[in-house]
Design a protein around this motif. Structure first.
Motif, PDB file in Angstrom:
ATOM      1  N   ILE A 165       0.660  -1.182   0.133  1.00 45.31           N
ATOM      2  CA  ILE A 165       0.055  -0.127  -0.406  1.00 45.31           C
ATOM      3  C   ILE A 165       1.115   1.293  -0.071  1.00 45.31           C
ATOM      4  O   ILE A 165       0.356   2.401  -1.282  1.00 45.31           O
ATOM      5  N   GLU A 166       1.541   1.144   1.121  1.00 39.98           N
ATOM      6  CA  GLU A 166       2.903   2.388   0.902  1.00 39.98           C
ATOM      7  C   GLU A 166       3.221   2.099  -0.575  1.00 39.98           C
ATOM      8  O   GLU A 166       3.275   3.891  -1.082  1.00 39.98           O
ATOM      9  N   LEU A 167       3.688   1.056  -1.281  1.00 38.23           N
ATOM     10  CA  LEU A 167       4.515   1.855  -2.467  1.00 38.23           C
ATOM     11  C   LEU A 167       3.185   2.531  -2.932  1.00 38.23           C
ATOM     12  O   LEU A 167       3.764   3.224  -4.467  1.00 38.23           O
ATOM     13  N   VAL A 168       2.159   2.002  -3.848  1.00 38.63           N
ATOM     14  CA  VAL A 168       1.546   2.643  -4.512  1.00 38.63           C
ATOM     15  C   VAL A 168       1.142   4.111  -4.103  1.00 38.63           C
ATOM     16  O   VAL A 168       0.269   4.675  -5.096  1.00 38.63           O
ATOM     17  N   LYS A 169       0.169   4.301  -3.071  1.00 41.87           N
ATOM     18  CA  LYS A 169       0.505   5.588  -2.337  1.00 41.87           C
ATOM     19  C   LYS A 169       1.086   6.543  -2.982  1.00 41.87           C
ATOM     20  O   LYS A 169       0.654   7.616  -3.461  1.00 41.87           O
ATOM     21  N   GLY A 197       7.873  -6.514  -8.075  1.00 41.27           N
ATOM     22  CA  GLY A 197       8.299  -6.067  -6.577  1.00 41.27           C
ATOM     23  C   GLY A 197       8.326  -4.977  -6.535  1.00 41.27           C
ATOM     24  O   GLY A 197       6.902  -5.193  -5.663  1.00 41.27           O
ATOM     25  N   ASN A 198       9.327  -3.934  -5.787  1.00 42.52           N
ATOM     26  CA  ASN A 198       8.558  -2.714  -5.464  1.00 42.52           C
ATOM     27  C   ASN A 198       8.515  -1.521  -7.006  1.00 42.52           C
ATOM     28  O   ASN A 198       8.335  -0.887  -6.290  1.00 42.52           O
ATOM     29  N   ASP A 199       8.264  -2.426  -7.632  1.00 44.09           N
ATOM     30  CA  ASP A 199       8.057  -0.989  -9.284  1.00 44.09           C
ATOM     31  C   ASP A 199       6.086  -1.574  -9.597  1.00 44.09           C
ATOM     32  O   ASP A 199       5.905  -2.334  -9.106  1.00 44.09           O
ATOM     33  N   ASP A 226       4.875  15.020 -10.216  1.00 47.12           N
ATOM     34  CA  ASP A 226       5.876  14.553  -9.527  1.00 47.12           C
ATOM     35  C   ASP A 226       6.804  13.586  -9.504  1.00 47.12           C
ATOM     36  O   ASP A 226       8.427  13.691  -9.147  1.00 47.12           O
ATOM     37  N   ILE A 227       6.787  12.205  -8.823  1.00 48.20           N
ATOM     38  CA  ILE A 227       7.168  11.255  -9.186  1.00 48.20           C
ATOM     39  C   ILE A 227       7.438  10.645 -10.103  1.00 48.20           C
ATOM     40  O   ILE A 227       7.882   9.332 -10.418  1.00 48.20           O
ATOM     41  N   VAL A 228       7.460  10.899 -11.408  1.00 47.14           N
ATOM     42  CA  VAL A 228       7.199  10.242 -12.933  1.00 47.14           C
ATOM     43  C   VAL A 228       7.484  11.415 -12.835  1.00 47.14           C
ATOM     44  O   VAL A 228       7.946  12.426 -12.911  1.00 47.14           O
ATOM     45  N   ILE A 287      16.604  10.799 -25.765  1.00 49.03           N
ATOM     46  CA  ILE A 287      16.158  10.516 -24.819  1.00 49.03           C
ATOM     47  C   ILE A 287      17.006  10.345 -23.553  1.00 49.03           C
ATOM     48  O   ILE A 287      17.968   9.803 -23.579  1.00 49.03           O
ATOM     49  N   ASN A 288      17.392  11.597 -22.326  1.00 52.61           N
ATOM     50  CA  ASN A 288      18.148  11.534 -21.320  1.00 52.61           C
ATOM     51  C   ASN A 288      17.835  10.628 -20.490  1.00 52.61           C
ATOM     52  O   ASN A 288      19.011  10.498 -19.609  1.00 52.61           O
ATOM     53  N   ASN A 289      16.583  10.007 -19.943  1.00 54.42           N
ATOM     54  CA  ASN A 289      16.122   9.205 -18.786  1.00 54.42           C
ATOM     55  C   ASN A 289      15.878   7.661 -19.554  1.00 54.42           C
ATOM     56  O   ASN A 289      15.675   7.417 -20.691  1.00 54.42           O
ATOM     57  N   LYS A 290      15.334   7.204 -18.167  1.00 52.46           N
ATOM     58  CA  LYS A 290      15.270   5.634 -19.182  1.00 52.46           C
ATOM     59  C   LYS A 290      13.766   5.753 -17.656  1.00 52.46           C
ATOM     60  O   LYS A 290      14.428   5.752 -16.585  1.00 52.46           O
ATOM     61  N   GLY A 291      12.629   4.940 -18.137  1.00 54.24           N
ATOM     62  CA  GLY A 291      12.507   4.213 -17.292  1.00 54.24           C
ATOM     63  C   GLY A 291      10.632   4.936 -17.425  1.00 54.24           C
ATOM     64  O   GLY A 291      10.912   5.127 -19.003  1.00 54.24           O
ATOM     65  N   TRP A 292       9.673   4.096 -16.563  1.00 57.00           N
ATOM     66  CA  TRP A 292       8.365   4.482 -17.264  1.00 57.00           C
ATOM     67  C   TRP A 292       7.327   6.463 -17.111  1.00 57.00           C
ATOM     68  O   TRP A 292       8.084   7.064 -16.585  1.00 57.00           O
TER      69      TRP A 292
END
Length: 458
Positions: A320-324, A374-376, A392-394, A417-422
């Protein structure tokens, strides 16, 4: 177009209707280019060029021409909804009902697809209020969900049920909108093919169906609650006669809605019970045909009906803390899982959600956040379009118009592209969906079923 182009006996059936002007009506149907109107999403402000306001809806605007909405990225971003102007009168009714009353309410849109009136209701109510958008026909539910996902609010539940299925929820809703299936004469200008399906026999069949639907749903309305009844028909049998039936059969109280004479709306009263109704005639209003009315269920409910809760899921606090993290004001939400998907809905609606899940077939509830690996979080498309997302977190990637169309086609996009991830893929700051940024390419995660397939007009 002259009288011969209308179905037999159609114009003569309207000749005695209040406020009907035959010449105006015929002339309006000779116009090959009906008005185009949109309603802006108040939760996603955007500068869109318009050509005058719809007088009975603050968020409604006319366009001077009809663009290709398919190729306007602001449309799939949920910045506006293309809606016929007369239908927006429901906004005026809702705001009249809610005047000086801020108590939380539960609203049911019984025949909701494709979602125009549901998104309108959602704009008119607050986050503490709950909207249940129900669609009876299963094949029409996906487009309803898509349009509500674009609107972006988490205080929504979508169900796929017959009106009689709501019978176990006695007194559950404070406002019910029943935009009933009807003979469709109000859409003759917008859809001339509808003329071929109109007949007096069909009007009578629609009248019987409307009575059956209303009888099924009446017990679900709380005492003191409001029934908004509307059709896109001009027929007396489907409009004023239904109001007489509701007032005599269920002792409902008719409400008069204030209107401005300059709007061109015709105010009527039913023959027996003198119940108030509002008729929209093309040529007299800037819109298509509509009938709308509102009635109140007599009585006063001091306490909302109570429904037993079966308890809630026991979920891992760490998860829950991860998705919040992905929501603004995360402590305002109740988090739950459907299979492997994490979802969230306003905390004050969790008991209602539990009740509805036990009695109805639920297709959408709150906002779908995604799956944890996992944690993602593998984020869901609903989260991208939600007004509750914590940007702010994406990562966020701004696209120009051509790149946005490529993205909406689910094609490859050429970007530095200078970043990686979603990453949220944005147009003019408004999210369209997700992509996964990798060192050598971009994986486009726009939903396959929503992608643009048509050719762009020259």
């Amino acid at each position: 177009m002259n009288e011969q182009h209308f179905p037999a006996h159609f114009l003569s059936s309207l000749s005695a209707e209040p406020g009907f002007e035959s010449e105006n009506f015929i002339n309006a149907h000779q116009n090959p280019n009906p008005l185009t109107s949109i309603r802006l999403n108040p939760f996603k402000g955007s500068a869109i060029k318009t050509d005058g306001q719809v007088p009975w809806c603050a968020d409604g605007f006319y366009l001077d021409s009809r663009p290709s909405f398919t190729f306007d990225p602001l449309f799939p971003a949920g910045c506006y909804y293309v809606q016929e102007a007369s239908s927006m009168f429901i906004d005026h009714i809702l705001k009249t009902i809610r005047l000086n009353n801020d108590d939380p309410i539960k609203v049911l849109d019984l025949c909701a697809a494709p979602g125009g009136k549901s998104t309108l209701i959602n704009s008119a109510i607050g986050g503490n209020d709950l909207l249940v958008a129900n669609e009876i026909i299963k094949t029409r539910v996906p487009v309803l969900c898509d349009n509500l996902n674009r609107w972006g609010t988490p205080n929504i539940i979508v169900s796929n049920n017959d009106p009689k299925d709501f019978g176990r929820l006695t007194g559950f809703f404070d406002i019910i909108l029943v935009d009933t299936p009807c003979s469709g004469s109000g859409m003759f200008r917008k859809d001339p093919a509808a003329m071929n399906e109109w007949s007096e026999a069909n009007v009578n069949l629609c009248h019987q169906r409307q009575e059956r639907i209303l009888a099924d749903i009446y017990p679900v309305l709380n005492e003191g609650g409001y029934l908004i009844y509307s059709t896109c028909s001009y027929s007396h049998q489907e409009n004023e006669d239904i109001l007489d039936w509701l007032c005599s059969e269920f002792d409902m109280e008719s409400l008069r809605i204030p209107i401005n004479k300059e709007w061109g709306i015709v105010e009527t009263q039913s023959n027996q019970q003198k119940a108030w109704g509002y008729r929209f005639y093309p040529g007299q209003v800037k819109g298509e045909g509509l009938f709308a009315s509102v009635l109140r269920k007599r009585g006063q409910s001091d306490q909302p009906p109570s429904f037993k809760s079966k308890g809630h899921q026991k979920l891992a606090l760490k998860e829950i803390e991860l998705v919040k993290e992905y929501l603004n004001e995360p402590n305002d939400f109740y988090y739950f899982k459907v299979n492997d998907d994490w979802l969230a809905i306003n905390k004050e609606h969790k008991e209602s959600l539990d009740t509805l899940q036990r009695h109805l077939y639920i297709k959408k509830s709150g906002v779908r956040l995604g799956k944890l690996m996992g944690n993602d979080l593998i984020p869901d498309h609903e989260l991208a379009l939600s007004i509750a997302i914590n940007k702010d977190i994406v990562l966020q990637t701004e696209l120009d118009h051509n790149q946005a169309i490529q993205y909406l086609r689910r094609e490859n996009i050429d970007l530095n592209i200078n970043n990686k991830g979603w990453s949220l893929m944005n147009f003019e700051g408004h999210p369209l969906g997700w992509a996964k940024l990798l060192p050598n390419r971009i994986n486009n995660y726009y939903p396959k079923e929503l992608r643009i397939l048509s050719s762009q007009p020259l």
